[in-house]
Design a protein around this motif. Structure first.
Motif, PDB file in Angstrom:
ATOM      1  N   HIS A  63     -14.499 -23.342  35.374  1.00  0.00           N
ATOM      2  CA  HIS A  63     -13.985 -22.145  34.686  1.00  0.00           C
ATOM      3  C   HIS A  63     -12.789 -21.526  35.419  1.00  0.00           C
ATOM      4  O   HIS A  63     -12.364 -20.435  35.071  1.00  0.00           O
ATOM      5  N   TRP A  64     -12.273 -22.218  36.414  1.00  0.00           N
ATOM      6  CA  TRP A  64     -11.100 -21.685  37.121  1.00  0.00           C
ATOM      7  C   TRP A  64      -9.843 -22.334  36.585  1.00  0.00           C
ATOM      8  O   TRP A  64      -9.873 -23.444  36.062  1.00  0.00           O
ATOM      9  N   PRO A  65      -8.697 -21.665  36.812  1.00  0.00           N
ATOM     10  CA  PRO A  65      -7.438 -22.243  36.325  1.00  0.00           C
ATOM     11  C   PRO A  65      -7.152 -23.599  36.981  1.00  0.00           C
ATOM     12  O   PRO A  65      -7.482 -23.818  38.144  1.00  0.00           O
ATOM     13  N   GLY A  70      -9.189 -26.030  39.411  1.00  0.00           N
ATOM     14  CA  GLY A  70     -10.278 -25.772  38.469  1.00  0.00           C
ATOM     15  C   GLY A  70     -10.126 -26.593  37.195  1.00  0.00           C
ATOM     16  O   GLY A  70      -9.212 -27.423  37.091  1.00  0.00           O
ATOM     17  N   GLY A  71     -11.032 -26.359  36.257  1.00  0.00           N
ATOM     18  CA  GLY A  71     -11.037 -27.166  35.041  1.00  0.00           C
ATOM     19  C   GLY A  71     -10.448 -26.458  33.830  1.00  0.00           C
ATOM     20  O   GLY A  71     -10.330 -27.051  32.760  1.00  0.00           O
ATOM     21  N   GLY A  72     -10.128 -25.185  33.989  1.00  0.00           N
ATOM     22  CA  GLY A  72      -9.543 -24.440  32.876  1.00  0.00           C
ATOM     23  C   GLY A  72     -10.481 -24.267  31.695  1.00  0.00           C
ATOM     24  O   GLY A  72     -10.041 -24.109  30.564  1.00  0.00           O
ATOM     25  N   ARG A  73     -11.781 -24.351  31.968  1.00  0.00           N
ATOM     26  CA  ARG A  73     -12.739 -24.210  30.864  1.00  0.00           C
ATOM     27  C   ARG A  73     -13.541 -22.919  31.017  1.00  0.00           C
ATOM     28  O   ARG A  73     -13.093 -21.993  31.671  1.00  0.00           O
ATOM     29  N   THR A  74     -14.709 -22.850  30.378  1.00  0.00           N
ATOM     30  CA  THR A  74     -15.427 -21.570  30.347  1.00  0.00           C
ATOM     31  C   THR A  74     -16.508 -21.491  31.429  1.00  0.00           C
ATOM     32  O   THR A  74     -16.948 -22.508  31.972  1.00  0.00           O
TER      33      THR A  74
END
Lengths: 394, 378
Positions: A63-65, A70-74
Motif C-alpha cells: 500500500h506504499w507508493p 511499495g506496490g502502489g496498492r491498497t
C-alpha cells in the motif's frame, strides 16, 4: 450492505503462493516461534530468508507508493498478505517498521524515506519502536527522555524500555522530550528515527516470562543529527498518532486465532480423556462453539476497521474495540483450551508428548502482554467511551 | 465489506423510526402490558397500511417483496421502540413458515390477508419439554378419517388470543423423525387457550390440542417432510429475533450513555468516572458486535449463501451480548433504572427474555457443535 470478501481474488493468489512456498518445516518453524503469540529471542536464518522472499515478491508495503519500493496498492491488499500468513501461523517479521513507515510517508523527509522504506519493503530492515519508558507506559505524554537541541544536532539522554527487537533493528523510532516546560506535556515531544549504531546507545536484553526477549535501550549523550527528526519539533505526539489507526491491524489478526482454534478443534476431535471421546463432552462442545462465534466476532470488528479506513473515516473507537476484543478473546481462548485439553496442554513443543504444536502452552504466557501492550484494554475502553460515545473527560 | 444500508433501507428505517416514535411511545408500550389485546387496532391498521406484515412476501401474494435484510432493518426499529403486538407472530413466525412450506394454493389463500393485516396467525412449536428445534416433539398428528387428529400441549405460543390460524408443529408420518406443520383454526373444537404470565407481559399462551380434526389439505408442504424446510424458516425467525434484540440493545445503550452524561454524583457527571466509562464501553461492544453478527448472517440469507452456522453464531452471540448489556445498562442507571416509571426496563426486559426465545444460547451452541462435526455423547 455487503459482507463479501472484495479481496478474494488477490487472497487466492497469495494463498496459492504461500501453499507452494511455505514448506511444512518452515510452517512448523513459524509456529514454534509463533510470532502472533510472542516474539522469539532471535529470528532463525530460515525465517529471515523467507521474510526477504515475501519482500522480493513485493508483498511488504503493497500500500506504499512505488517510488519507495511499495506496490502502489491498497491497505486492504497488504492486509490480505498479513491475513494469509497469519492463517498459516506466519507473519511479516519486520512488522514494527510498518508503523514507522506509515508515519514516514506522511511526515518524513525525502532522504529519510529513501534511506529506510525500500529496505523495509524488501523485508530486510526493522525499525524498533521506542515509545515506552519506565515511567511512561500507557501515559505516553509523560515521556522523560530528553533531547536537547545543539547546533546541527540533538543530544539525547535517557532510557526506553520494552523495545521489541531493538537488538535486531537497524533504526530506533524514538519519541523524546524537546520542551520540558510544555503544557500540556504532550506538546513538548519530538519524533526521531535514530541509527541504532550511533555511539552512546546501549541495547540490553530483558528476559520475559514467555521465554522471549525485549530490550532496554539506554541513550548516554547521544548525538543525533537534526536530519533524523521526523516532522516538526515539539509535534512528535501528533506525528505518532497519525498511524495508530491501522497499526493495530498488523499486530493482532483474527485469522491467526482461527488457525489456532482449528488446530485445537482438530486435536480435540481425535483425543480421549477419562475414557471417552473429548469431543463428545457437552462442556467441550459448548466451549468450542462459543469460541467459534467469538472468533467470527473479532473477524467482523477487524473488517469493519478496514472498511472505515477505505472510506477515510475515523477509526479510533472501532480500532480500539477491535484491539481490546481480540486480545481479551485470545487470552480466554488459550486458557479455556488448556482446561479442555487438560495436562497435555501444558507441554511445550520440545516435549515428545506435546499437543497442538505446544501453542496452547505457549499462549498461557504469550498472550498475557497482548492486553496491555500497544494500548492497554483500559485505555481502549476509555477511547470507546470518550471518542466513540462522547462521555466526558474527568 | 459495506455496512451502509441501501437507499431504500435508509428510507424504510427513517419512516419506521418516525412512525414508531409518534405512534408507539414508551407510554403506550407500558399501557399495553395490561391490555387484553396487546396493541391498539388503530396502530395495527396503520402498520398494515405501510405494508410491514408483507415486507418479505412476494408481490404475487400481496406483499412488498423486500429482501431479508429489509425485514431485519424493520425489526431493528421495532426492537428499538419495543413495539408490542402481533407483528412477530404473524409476519415473521407464521409468514416465514408459510413462505417456506406452503403450496401455491395455501400461499394464495393465506398470505394476501396476512399482508393486509387481516389475518393474525402464530406458530405453535414449543412444548413443556421443548423450547426450540424439532427434536423431542410430543404433540402428534394421527391419521383420522380424511385428515388428521392433533393431540398435544404447546406453550409459548405468542398472540394465540388474536390468531385465527395456528401453525402447529407435530410429529407425523411413519418415520420416527417425521414432522408436519398443520394449519389449525383456533375456533376448531378441541383447541383451548390459557394465558401464560411472563415478566415481559407479552401475550404468551398455552394451547392444548385435544384430538383436533384438520383436513388433509390443511398441512403445509407435505404431511411429514417439514423438517427440510421448517429448519430454514425457524433459522430465519431466529435471526429476525436477533435484529429486534439489537434494536432494543441500541436503545438501552443510548439511555445508559445519556444517563452517564447527565447524572451528577460527587460533584461531577458519573460518565467522567472510569469505572462507569468502562461499563459503557463494554455495553457498546456488546451491541455493536451483536449488530455486526446479525446483519452478516442476514446478508448471507439474502445472498442465498450457506447461512446456518452463521445464524447460530449470531443468535448465541446476540443472546449473551444482550444479557450482559442489559445488566450493564442497569448498573450504570442504578436505582433510577429499577423503577417502572423509567423506560429502561422496556428494553432490557426484551433483551433478556428474547435471549431465551427461538434459540437460547445452550441450544445454539449445541447445534453449532453438531455443525462443526463434534460428536454427540451417546
Amino acid at each position: 450492505m455487503d459482507f463479501s470478501d472484495s479481496r478474494a481474488a488477490f487472497r487466492r493468489e497469495v494463498a496459492q503462493w504461500l501453499d507452494r512456498e511455505l514448506t511444512d518445516e518452515l510452517r512448523d518453524e513459524y509456529a514454534r516461534e509463533t510470532t502472533f503469540l510472542r516474539v522469539p529471542m532471535a529470528w532463525s536464518p530460515n525465517i529471515l530468508e523467507f521474510n526477504r522472499k515475501i519482500g522480493a515478491k513485493g508483498w511488504i508495503g503493497l500500500h506504499w507508493p512505488k517510488q519507495y519500493g511499495g506496490g502502489g496498492r491498497t491497505l486492504g491488499d497488504q492486509l490480505v498478505v498479513v491475513e494469509e500468513l497469519a492463517a498459516r501461523h506466519a507473519k511479516i517479521i519486520n512488522s514494527q517498521s510498518l508503523h514507522a513507515t506509515n508515519i514516514l510517508l506522511i511526515h518524513g523527509t525525502e532522504e529519510q524515506k529513501m534511506e529506510i522504506i525500500p529496505h523495509v519493503a524488501r523485508g530486510e530492515m526493522e525499525v524498533s519502536l521506542g515509545y515506552t519508558e519506565p515511567n511512561a507506559g500507557s501515559d505516553v505524554a509523560n515521556i522523560q527522555m530528553r533531547a536537547v537541541e545543539k547546533d546541527d544536532h540533538f543530544v539525547i539522554t535517557g532510557e526506553k524500555i520494552f523495545n521489541t527487537m531493538a537488538h535486531w533493528a537497524s533504526y530506533h523510532w524514538l519519541l523524546a522530550r524537546t520542551d520540558p516546560a510544555a503544557q500540556p506535556k504532550y506538546r513538548g515531544l519530538t519524533m526521531f528515527v535514530v541509527d541504532l549504531k550511533t555511539p552512546g546507545i546501549t541495547v540490553r536484553p530483558i528476559k520475559t516470562i514467555d521465554d522471549a526477549r525485549t530490550n532496554l535501550v539506554h541513550y548516554d549523550d547521544v548525538r543525533v543529527p537534526k536530519s533524523r527528526m521526523v516532522g516538526a519539533k515539539n509535534r512528535g505526539f501528533y506525528v505518532a498518532m497519525d498511524a495508530l489507526g491501522q497499526e493495530r491491524l498488523f499486530v493482532f489478526n483474527p485469522r491467526f486465532y482461527r488457525a489456532l482454534y482449528d488446530d485445537i478443534v482438530q486435536y480435540i476431535k481425535t483425543a480421549h480423556r477419562n475414557g471417552r471421546a473429548l469431543a463428545s463432552d457437552p462442556v467441550v462442545r459448548h466451549a468450542l462453539a462459543e469460541f467459534d462465534a467469538k472468533i467470527a466476532v473479532s473477524q467482523l470488528l477487524y473488517e469493519r476497521v478496514i472498511w472505515l479506513l477505505e472510506q477515510k473515516k475515523p477509526v479510533i473507537s472501532e480500532v480500539s474495540m477491535f484491539k481490546m476484543f481480540i486480545t481479551e478473546m485470545g487470552q480466554e481462548l488459550v486458557r479455556r483450551a488448556l482446561d479442555l485439553i487438560g495436562l497435555p496442554g501444558l507441554l511445550r513443543l520440545e516435549s515428545k508428548l506435546s499437543v497442538v504444536r505446544g501453542l496452547v502452552a505457549m499462549g498461557q504466557e504469550g498472550t498475557i502482554f497482548h492486553t496491555f501492550a500497544g494500548g492497554a484494554s483500559e485505555l481502549m475502553r476509555n477511547i470507546i467511551a470518550g471518542r466513540g460515545y462522547g462521555l466526558p473527560e474527568a | 465489506m459495506d455496512l451502509n444500508l441501501s437507499e431504500s433501507q435508509t428510507i424504510l428505517r427513517g419512516a419506521a423510526r418516525e412512525f414508531l416514535a409518534s405512534e408507539c411511545p414508551p407510554s403506550l408500550v407500558r399501557q399495553m402490558e395490561t391490555d387484553p389485546k396487546g396493541l391498539p387496532p388503530e396502530v395495527w391498521r396503520r402498520i398494515a397500511q405501510m405494508g410491514w406484515p408483507g415486507i418479505v412476501v412476494p408481490e404475487q401474494y400481496g406483499g412488498h417483496e423486500g429482501s431479508f435484510l429489509d425485514l431485519l432493518v424493520l425489526l431493528d426499529e421495532i426492537g428499538r421502540a419495543a413495539l408490542p403486538g402481533p407483528f412477530f407472530s404473524t409476519a415473521v413466525l407464521a409468514g416465514l413458515t408459510i413462505l417456506e412450506g406452503g403450496s401455491a394454493e395455501q400461499k394464495l389463500s393465506l398470505l394476501p390477508r396476512l399482508c393486509q393485516g387481516e389475518l393474525f396467525a402464530s406458530l405453535a412449536l414449543s412444548e413443556p419439554g421443548l423450547d426450540f428445534g424439532l427434536d423431542g416433539l410430543t404433540t402428534a398428528a394421527a391419521t383420522s378419517g380424511k385428515g388428521y387428529a392433533i393431540t398435544g400441549t404447546k406453550v409459548f405460543v405468542p398472540d394465540a388470543h388474536l390468531a385465527e390460524v395456528l401453525l402447529c408443529v407435530a410429529r407425523a408420518g411413519r418415520r420416527k423423525d417425521g414432522v408436519g406443520v398443520f394449519l389449525v383454526k383456533t375456533a376448531n373444537p378441541g383447541v383451548s387457550l390459557a394465558p401464560l404470565e411472563t415478566n415481559l407481559r407479552d401475550k404468551q399462551f398455552e394451547v392444548i390440542f385435544d384430538g383436533v380434526e384438520v383436513g388433509a389439505a390443511e398441512v403445509l408442504g407435505g404431511k411429514s417432510g417439514a423438517r427440510a424446510w421448517l429448519g430454514p424458516a425457524l433459522g430465519k425467525a431466529m435471526l429476525a429475533k436477533c435484529a429486534e434484540m439489537v434494536g432494543a440493545g441500541r436503545r438501552a445503550l443510548e439511555l445508559a450513555v445519556e444517563y452517564a452524561k447527565v447524572r451528577v454524583q460527587f460533584g461531577k457527571p458519573i460518565g467522567t468516572l472510569q469505572a462507569v466509562k468502562h461499563h459503557c464501553a463494554n455495553l457498546a461492544t456488546c451491541i455493536e458486535t451483536a449488530e455486526l453478527m446479525t446483519y452478516r448472517a442476514g446478508w448471507l440469507v439474502e445472498q442465498g449463501l450457506p447461512w446456518r452456522r452463521d445464524a447460530l453464531r449470531a443468535k448465541a452471540w446476540t443472546n449473551e451480548a444482550c444479557k450482559r448489556a442489559a445488566a450493564l445498562a442497569h448498573q450504570v442507571h442504578g436505582g433510577m433504572g429499577f423503577t417502572r416509571e423509567y423506560d429502561l426496563y422496556l428494553y432490557t426486559g426484551r433483551m433478556t427474555a428474547f435471549a431465551q426465545m427461538y434459540g437460547g444460547t445452550r441450544w445454539c451452541l449445541d447445534q453449532l457443535a453438531d455443525e462443526m462435526g463434534l460428536v454427540r455423547e451417546a
